[in-house]
Write an enzyme that holds these catalytic residues in place. Structure first.
Site, PDB file in Angstrom:
ATOM      1  CG  HIS A   7       0.652  16.054   6.035  1.00  0.00           C
ATOM      2  ND1 HIS A   7      -0.515  16.180   6.379  1.00  0.00           N
ATOM      3  CD2 HIS A   7       0.964  14.870   5.575  1.00  0.00           C
ATOM      4  CE1 HIS A   7      -1.169  15.040   5.857  1.00  0.00           C
ATOM      5  NE2 HIS A   7      -0.273  14.168   5.384  1.00  0.00           N
TER       6      HIS A   7
ATOM      7  CE  LYS B 228      -5.858   9.100  -1.751  1.00  0.00           C
ATOM      8  NZ  LYS B 228      -4.714   9.755  -0.975  1.00  0.00           N
TER       9      LYS B 228
ATOM     10  NE  ARG C  98      -0.020   7.338   9.107  1.00  0.00           N
ATOM     11  CZ  ARG C  98      -0.694   7.550   8.307  1.00  0.00           C
ATOM     12  NH1 ARG C  98      -1.029   8.769   7.925  1.00  0.00           N
ATOM     13  NH2 ARG C  98      -1.334   6.614   7.574  1.00  0.00           N
TER      14      ARG C  98
ATOM     15  CB  SER D  83      -5.561  13.705   5.669  1.00  0.00           C
ATOM     16  OG  SER D  83      -4.329  14.337   5.622  1.00  0.00           O
TER      17      SER D  83
END
Length: 158
Positions: free
Chosen positions: A19, A43, A92, A130
């Site tokens: 990040h 979440k 990614r 993460s």
């Protein structure tokens, strides 16, 4: 001339070196970068919104043109609120691309003036997320090479 205030939204639970790589690169390309830390009530986050905002502020304090704000609700509403006209997203994998492409299409419908720019991570962070960092930390692994020092310390305390 167009206003180039960009927003980089995410949950940042926790913020990783990947990040930070994207934030630093965005800060070198744009006049103002707003890191939008999402409340993400759906979440089950390890860190509270306040903790995540504080960690992001700590690790970006060396960047004069970066600010950090927590938000809840729709990202496009937050973008309107802070008057950002560009959205930065990290990619990614092709899975990320498919997900982000769908989101971007929805954002365009909701806020046609918002442009999206996708940045790929530097090679050393291409695998990093993460979720992976949390899993390693939960199982007692060393995360120091994946996150800034203050984040590694916060993870140890959790």
């Amino acid at each position: 001339m167009a206003l180039n205030k960009v927003i980089y939204p995410g949950t940042f639970d926790p913020i990783t070196n990947g990040h930070l790589d994207i934030i630093e690169r965005a800060a070198s390309m744009f006049g103002e970068v707003v890191i939008a830390v999402a409340a993400s009530p759906s979440k089950n986050t390890m860190f509270s919104l306040e903790e995540r905002v504080e960690l992001v502020e700590q690790v970006t304090s060396h960047l004069d043109n970066v600010s950090v704000q927590g938000f809840s609700g729709l990202m496009v509403d937050f973008a309107k609120e802070v008057k950002a006209n560009i959205l930065i997203r990290g990619l990614r994998t092709t899975v990320d691309f498919e997900y982000e492409f769908g989101l971007t299409s929805m954002y365009k419908k909701l806020l046609p003036s918002l442009e999206s720019i996708f940045l790929t991570p530097s090679d050393e962070y291409a695998f990093l997320s993460s979720t992976i960092v949390r899993e390693v930390a939960i199982h007692g692994g060393n995360v120091e090479e994946f996150v800034p020092p203050s984040v590694a310390e916060a993870l140890k305390k959790k």
